[in-house]
Design an enzyme around this catalytic site. Structure first.
Site, PDB file in Angstrom:
ATOM      1  N   LYS A   1       0.947  -1.228  -0.124  1.00  0.00           N
ATOM      2  CA  LYS A   1       0.136   0.114  -0.011  1.00  0.00           C
ATOM      3  C   LYS A   1       0.889   1.234   0.162  1.00  0.00           C
ATOM      4  O   LYS A   1       0.525   2.276  -0.785  1.00  0.00           O
ATOM      5  CB  LYS A   1      -1.110   0.047   1.071  1.00  0.00           C
ATOM      6  CG  LYS A   1      -1.814   1.172   1.376  1.00  0.00           C
ATOM      7  CD  LYS A   1      -3.256   0.881   2.129  1.00  0.00           C
ATOM      8  CE  LYS A   1      -3.005   0.643   3.566  1.00  0.00           C
ATOM      9  NZ  LYS A   1      -2.794   2.321   4.193  1.00  0.00           N
ATOM     10  N   SER A   2       1.852   1.391   0.914  1.00  0.00           N
ATOM     11  CA  SER A   2       2.665   2.593   0.998  1.00  0.00           C
ATOM     12  C   SER A   2       3.521   2.881  -0.391  1.00  0.00           C
ATOM     13  O   SER A   2       3.524   3.820  -0.771  1.00  0.00           O
ATOM     14  CB  SER A   2       3.687   2.244   2.105  1.00  0.00           C
ATOM     15  OG  SER A   2       3.120   2.195   3.326  1.00  0.00           O
TER      16      SER A   2
ATOM     17  N   ARG B   1       3.022   5.967  -3.360  1.00  0.00           N
ATOM     18  CA  ARG B   1       4.032   6.782  -3.595  1.00  0.00           C
ATOM     19  C   ARG B   1       4.325   6.494  -5.064  1.00  0.00           C
ATOM     20  O   ARG B   1       4.823   7.365  -5.761  1.00  0.00           O
ATOM     21  CB  ARG B   1       5.385   6.324  -2.581  1.00  0.00           C
ATOM     22  CG  ARG B   1       5.438   7.014  -1.417  1.00  0.00           C
ATOM     23  CD  ARG B   1       6.174   5.939  -0.464  1.00  0.00           C
ATOM     24  NE  ARG B   1       6.132   6.639   1.009  1.00  0.00           N
ATOM     25  CZ  ARG B   1       5.195   6.249   1.854  1.00  0.00           C
ATOM     26  NH1 ARG B   1       4.142   5.578   1.415  1.00  0.00           N
ATOM     27  NH2 ARG B   1       5.512   6.844   3.089  1.00  0.00           N
TER      28      ARG B   1
ATOM     29  N   ARG C   1      -8.899  12.322  12.073  1.00  0.00           N
ATOM     30  CA  ARG C   1      -7.625  11.863  12.188  1.00  0.00           C
ATOM     31  C   ARG C   1      -6.506  13.442  12.065  1.00  0.00           C
ATOM     32  O   ARG C   1      -6.870  14.137  11.356  1.00  0.00           O
ATOM     33  CB  ARG C   1      -6.898  10.973  11.320  1.00  0.00           C
ATOM     34  CG  ARG C   1      -7.565   9.892  11.409  1.00  0.00           C
ATOM     35  CD  ARG C   1      -7.417   8.488  10.507  1.00  0.00           C
ATOM     36  NE  ARG C   1      -6.136   8.350  10.745  1.00  0.00           N
ATOM     37  CZ  ARG C   1      -5.117   7.328   9.843  1.00  0.00           C
ATOM     38  NH1 ARG C   1      -6.066   6.891   8.807  1.00  0.00           N
ATOM     39  NH2 ARG C   1      -4.058   6.902   9.984  1.00  0.00           N
TER      40      ARG C   1
ATOM     41  N   SER D   1       6.535   9.486  12.032  1.00  0.00           N
ATOM     42  CA  SER D   1       5.687   9.238  11.285  1.00  0.00           C
ATOM     43  C   SER D   1       6.307   9.291   9.829  1.00  0.00           C
ATOM     44  O   SER D   1       6.889  10.331   9.395  1.00  0.00           O
ATOM     45  CB  SER D   1       4.475  10.412  11.349  1.00  0.00           C
ATOM     46  OG  SER D   1       3.553  10.131  10.202  1.00  0.00           O
TER      47      SER D   1
ATOM     48  N   GLN E   1       4.398   9.196   7.212  1.00  0.00           N
ATOM     49  CA  GLN E   1       3.486  10.078   6.313  1.00  0.00           C
ATOM     50  C   GLN E   1       3.976  11.396   6.445  1.00  0.00           C
ATOM     51  O   GLN E   1       4.264  12.261   5.611  1.00  0.00           O
ATOM     52  CB  GLN E   1       2.080  10.076   6.890  1.00  0.00           C
ATOM     53  CG  GLN E   1       1.713   8.477   6.726  1.00  0.00           C
ATOM     54  CD  GLN E   1       0.340   8.278   6.960  1.00  0.00           C
ATOM     55  OE1 GLN E   1      -0.489   9.054   7.639  1.00  0.00           O
ATOM     56  NE2 GLN E   1      -0.366   7.164   6.490  1.00  0.00           N
TER      57      GLN E   1
ATOM     58  N   ASP F   1       1.296  -1.293  11.872  1.00  0.00           N
ATOM     59  CA  ASP F   1       0.182  -1.599  11.249  1.00  0.00           C
ATOM     60  C   ASP F   1      -0.270  -3.145  11.465  1.00  0.00           C
ATOM     61  O   ASP F   1      -1.380  -3.580  11.232  1.00  0.00           O
ATOM     62  CB  ASP F   1       0.199  -1.421   9.753  1.00  0.00           C
ATOM     63  CG  ASP F   1       0.087   0.123   9.183  1.00  0.00           C
ATOM     64  OD1 ASP F   1      -0.312   0.894  10.080  1.00  0.00           O
ATOM     65  OD2 ASP F   1       0.721   0.273   8.204  1.00  0.00           O
TER      66      ASP F   1
ATOM     67  N   LYS G   1      -5.052   5.823  14.364  1.00  0.00           N
ATOM     68  CA  LYS G   1      -4.943   5.172  13.142  1.00  0.00           C
ATOM     69  C   LYS G   1      -6.724   5.246  12.663  1.00  0.00           C
ATOM     70  O   LYS G   1      -7.309   6.019  13.169  1.00  0.00           O
ATOM     71  CB  LYS G   1      -4.469   3.846  13.180  1.00  0.00           C
ATOM     72  CG  LYS G   1      -3.314   3.802  13.609  1.00  0.00           C
ATOM     73  CD  LYS G   1      -2.204   4.436  12.344  1.00  0.00           C
ATOM     74  CE  LYS G   1      -0.799   4.412  12.796  1.00  0.00           C
ATOM     75  NZ  LYS G   1      -0.096   4.946  11.836  1.00  0.00           N
TER      76      LYS G   1
END
Ligand code: S3P
Length: 429
Positions: free
Chosen positions: A23-24, A28, A123, A168, A170, A316, A343
């Site tokens: 997913k990450s 990207r 969030r 993080s 992100q 995760d 999350k």
């Protein structure tokens, strides 16, 4: 909202499995391709709802992106050709889209508004908005500019030195993307190690970065060039099967072509520390990302303490690791994991409630949880709370429950693993 009823089973996990793309890395890949000039082809792209939100965001900014199964072709026209979307962009449930795209939208000469679903709207976004403001960004949002919906009046940003106060990836990635669009140099100093896919992948698009210890420097104004990316299997999705095969007697499973980036393989290390029977074989690299096969067999597990530097690496996977801990001998303590509260749900509360309902002995702590192992699980009705990883944890738990498990609100699993139930059925024998 739909539910799934999972009957008690004495089937084991056997055979071979390939999990969907990471997913990450999928997020990207599409972001970097859309900023590049030229055509990029991304294969084994994760077509889960979250990554499709990132695709849709760039389509609304005028980028032609074609999808054929899990192959994505991005016809990038370069940063200066991105156009102002004529409507608000919906980020759905995707925190990664929201954080990473904030770095992009802050630095483009466009006005954009973005919103998300109920979970994403709760969030914290101030963790990216505050440092982006230090670069000159103009961003407004709810509750003192900390929550979605957000409005961006994009502008030329100034390269800035950031010392992060949260661990993080992100936030780090948002600032590096803003730095790419800014004038001058941007430096991000991490509070602790987090997944480094941005640093690994940007050079594949011809962007120079300088990484030294916890510092990452990027020179603004570089023009990314198109690249072809094959996304490795997502270790966070593989994690559900690593735990399933470890706790279901008689299981033996090979999971093929999994991304084994050392900033992501904490789940393997943690399970091995608990006594799991896992063999890992790195057989190739995709770009700079190590990729390999994982063989996992049922084994007795022991409780452990999970804390400190390892936490961002397994953040995760903590829900599914907590399920493993219910079957281990002795106590498992998870601490330093307060980030779980921010999350898709408050994952400390969601994990404790879900596993308690199934009969586990588990207590919440402010920064984690304490689990007494060796507890048989009974079954019952649980709710995913709209959180894909809680839904999948519940489904895996059903494999060792002696009564039926009903998982309510199961469709959220499509966010990261649309073929989850098919894959599970394929390996249950
Ligand atoms: C992600 C980073 C992590 C992780 C998320 C994906 C990323 O979040 O939980 O699922 O792709 O950068 P944080 O960086 O907020 O910890």
């Amino acid at each position: 909202m739909s539910s799934i009823e999972l009957k008690p089973t004495d089937r084991r996990l056997k055979g071979d499995l390939s999990v969907p793309g990471d997913k990450s890395i999928s997020h990207r890949s599409v972001i970097f391709s859309a900023l590049a000039e030229g055509t990029s082809v991304i294969t084994n792209f994760l077509t889960g709802e979250d990554c499709l939100r990132t695709v849709e965001a760039f389509r609304l900014m005028g980028v032609n992106i074609e999808q054929e199964g899990n192959k994505i072709t991005v016809h990038g026209k370069g940063i200066s050709h991105l156009s102002e979307p004529s409507q608000p962009i919906n980020f759905g449930n995707s925190g990664t889209t929201a954080r990473l795209m904030s770095g992009v939208l802050a630095g483009l000469p466009l006005f954009t508004t973005v919103y998300g679903d109920e979970s994403l709207s709760k969030r914290p976004m101030d963790r990216v908005i505050q440092p982006l403001r230090m670069m000159g960004a103009e961003i407004h949002g709810r509750e003192g500019d900390s929550l979605l919906p957000l409005a961006f009046r994009g502008k030329k940003l100034a390269g800035t030195r950031h010392e992060l106060t949260v661990k993080s990836a992100q936030v780090k990635s948002a600032l590096l993307l803003a730095g790419l669009l800014a004038e001058g140099e941007t430096e991000v100093i991490e509070l602790g190690e987090t997944r480094n896919h941005t640093e690994m992948l940007l050079p594949e698009f011809g962007v120079d970065l300088h990484v030294e210890g916890r510092s990452i420097k990027i020179r603004g104004g570089q023009k990314p060039s198109a690249s072809n990316i094959k996304v490795p299997g997502d270790i966070s999705s593989a994690a559900f099967f690593l735990v399933a095969a470890s706790i279901v007697p008689g299981s033996e499973l090979v999971i093929r072509d999994v991304g084994l980036n050392p900033t992501r393989d904490g789940i393997v290390k943690a399970l091995i520390d608990m006594g799991a029977n896992i063999e890992v074989q790195v057989h190739t690299h995709i770009g700079s990302e190590p990729v390999g096969d994982i063989v996992v067999r049922h084994s007795r597990l022991n409780g452990m303490t999970l804390e400190g530097e390892l936490i961002p690496n397994v953040i995760d996977e903590i829900p599914i690791l907590a399920l493993a801990a219910t079957q281990a001998e002795g106590e498992t303590i998870i601490k330093d994991a307060e980030e779980l509260r921010y999350k898709e749900t408050d994952r400390i509360e969601a994990v404790v409630e879900t596993l308690s309902k199934l009969g586990a002995d588990i207590q919440a702590r402010e920064d984690g949880m304490v689990i007494q192992g060796g507890t048989p699980l009974n079954g019952g009705t649980i709710d995913s709370y709209g959180d894909h990883r809680i839904g999948m944890m519940g489904a895996i738990a059903s494999l060792i429950c002696d009564k039926e498990v009903i998982v309510k609100n199961k469709e959220c699993i499509n966010i990261s693993y649309p073929s989850f139930f098919e894959d599970l059925n394929q390996v249950l024998n």
